[in-house]
Design an enzyme around this catalytic site. Structure first.
Site, mmCIF file in Angstrom:
data_model
loop_
_atom_site.group_PDB
_atom_site.id
_atom_site.type_symbol
_atom_site.label_atom_id
_atom_site.label_comp_id
_atom_site.label_asym_id
_atom_site.label_seq_id
_atom_site.Cartn_x
_atom_site.Cartn_y
_atom_site.Cartn_z
ATOM 1 N N HIS A 142 -6.733 19.327 -10.532
ATOM 2 C CA HIS A 142 -7.676 21.112 -11.213
ATOM 3 C C HIS A 142 -6.682 21.783 -11.365
ATOM 4 O O HIS A 142 -6.799 23.215 -11.691
ATOM 5 C CB HIS A 142 -7.709 20.765 -9.052
ATOM 6 N N ASP A 184 -23.383 10.974 -23.023
ATOM 7 C CA ASP A 184 -23.818 9.933 -24.105
ATOM 8 C C ASP A 184 -22.891 8.726 -24.651
ATOM 9 O O ASP A 184 -22.776 9.057 -25.548
ATOM 10 C CB ASP A 184 -25.482 9.614 -24.725
#
Length: 430
Positions: A151, A364
């Site tokens: 992060h 995808d």
């Protein structure tokens, strides 16, 4: 669930990073961000035949290597609190297998059961590593991709952008459509001399923290919007759900509190990209987050109306003018309050972070969109993440609370009546 590791390796960028890009200076926003791993998990159906796991493995590794040439800092190493050495040392890549059926995993509500699908299951404070990936091949043919992003250099928008770019490369076979904006955030938010900040990592077992997934469907969200509407405000789905969860968690906390909660300190994470003047690109890579803070009296009659109005106003105030003049003081004071609230027994501190509007289901890799995108349990407490459901008309709330507080929350009849089944939005073939 038993997960067996097959291999571990390091994936490096397909092409070396130019020498003039070797050092990436951390921005002020990076400096005040805790070096913790953000765990994202993507669940995919079995690829259509003829699908061979070895072929998918090769595709994933090759496309990851190619994508790292664009997102080159992720293959580097964090150096203290100053900069990233973009040295192309690479990202950790693990392949594993598990017998658990995909249908079982998709119905999980206890997020801790998913941590074994991550390269770092215990999610301790991150080191100098910036990205690690675990690909787990299921016995039924399904594929799970678990990632740990540091992060310190990437927020949720950045994580989503990288994953969608990696998937695009894997599916299309080329990088022409991948353009990365960012990596010069220090120009916009110059670093400052900062006192050393202690990383707050919750001991999940010692503090008895649990993390659960609650699904709110379209009808429940519409009902909550009506519940918190009045003549002056018509709340969004996120505003209404935030108000609802605050009142319910407050009740669950008050019921078992040795010291009554007199106030609630509520934080909403805010994407700053489009609030700057001039605005940054929507997919600008980095930590571009701020806090909007709301203070509410924790009375037994807390109904959420005041929260909705105050939260909207707090977020509205974070515009380009405000950020330009007061960003440093704003974030330092809010993060200091956040630390103090965690230590004050009479204050309920609660943080909301929403990626509900982000296209997280667009990743995808060539065998279809993911069936579920979520986070595993984090080393945090009193935090709620909002994720979109697969069909986009609902919200999944990932709630981290103490075990006894979670039990009281789940026992609340109004709360439980608002929930939908976790599997209602999945294909009927599973």
């Amino acid at each position: 669930m038993e997960v067996m590791v097959n291999s571990r390796e390091i994936i490096k960028p397909a092409r070396p990073t130019p020498a003039h890009l070797r050092v990436l200076q951390l921005s002020f926003l990076d400096q005040i961000t805790a070096p913790l791993f953000s765990p994202m998990i993507y669940f995919y159906p079995p690829p259509p035949p003829p699908a061979i796991a070895a072929d998918k493995s090769t595709t994933l590794k090759t496309s990851l290597s190619d994508t790292l040439t664009v997102f080159y800092p992720l293959a580097g190493r964090l150096v203290g609190t100053c900069h990233v050495d973009c040295n192309d040392e690479g990202v950790q890549y693990i392949e594993a297998h598990a017998k658990a059926p995909l249908s079982h995993l998709l119905a999980v509500s206890d997020l801790s059961l998913l941590n074994c699908l991550l390269p770092f299951p215990h999610l301790a404070a991150a080191s100098e590593l910036l990205l690690a990936v675990q690909v787990t091949f299921l016995g039924c043919g399904g594929i799970v991709i678990g990632t740990c992003f540091n992060h310190k250099i990437a927020d949720a928008v950045s994580v989503m952008y990288f994953m969608n770019s990696w998937a695009c490369r894997a599916k299309s076979g080329h990088l022409r459509s991948i353009k990365c904006h960012g990596f010069d955030l220090a120009r916009v938010f110059p670093p400052r001399d900062m006192p050393k900040r202690k990383t707050s990592v919750v001991d999940v077992k010692k503090d008895r923290i649990v993390a659960k997934r609650f699904v709110f469907g379209a009808s429940a969200l519409s009902a909550l919007r009506i519940k918190y509407s009045n003549s002056s405000i018509n709340p969004t789905r996120v505003e209404a759900l935030s108000a609802f969860l605050w009142t319910k968690i407050l009740g669950a906390t008050q019921a078992g509190a040795g010291v009554p909660k007199t106030h609630s300190l509520l934080f909403h994470m805010v994407n700053l990209r489009t609030r700057l003047h001039p605005p940054l690109p929507e997919l600008y890579f980095g930590n571009v987050l701020g806090y909007a803070m709301v203070v509410q009296p924790s009375t037994s009659k807390a109904d959420g109306f005041g929260f909705v109005a105050q939260a909207r106003e707090a977020i509205r105030r974070i515009d380009g003018h405000y950020l330009g003049r007061f960003l440093y003081e704003h974030l330092i004071s809010n993060s200091t309050l956040l630390i103090c609230a965690k230590e004050a027994a009479e204050v309920l501190q609660l943080t909301f972070s929403s990626i509900w509007r982000l296209p997280v289901y667009d990743a995808d890799f060539g065998w279809g969109r993911p069936l579920w995108v979520t986070m595993a349990q984090q080393a945090k407490k009193n935090i709620i993440f909002f994720f979109p459901t697969r069909l986009g008309n609902g919200i999944e709330a990932l709630v981290h609370l103490k075990e006894d507080e979670m039990a009281r929350l789940e026992a609340d009849k109004e709360f439980s009546a608002s929930l939908s089944s976790a599997t209602t939005q999945l294909p009927s073939c599973l």
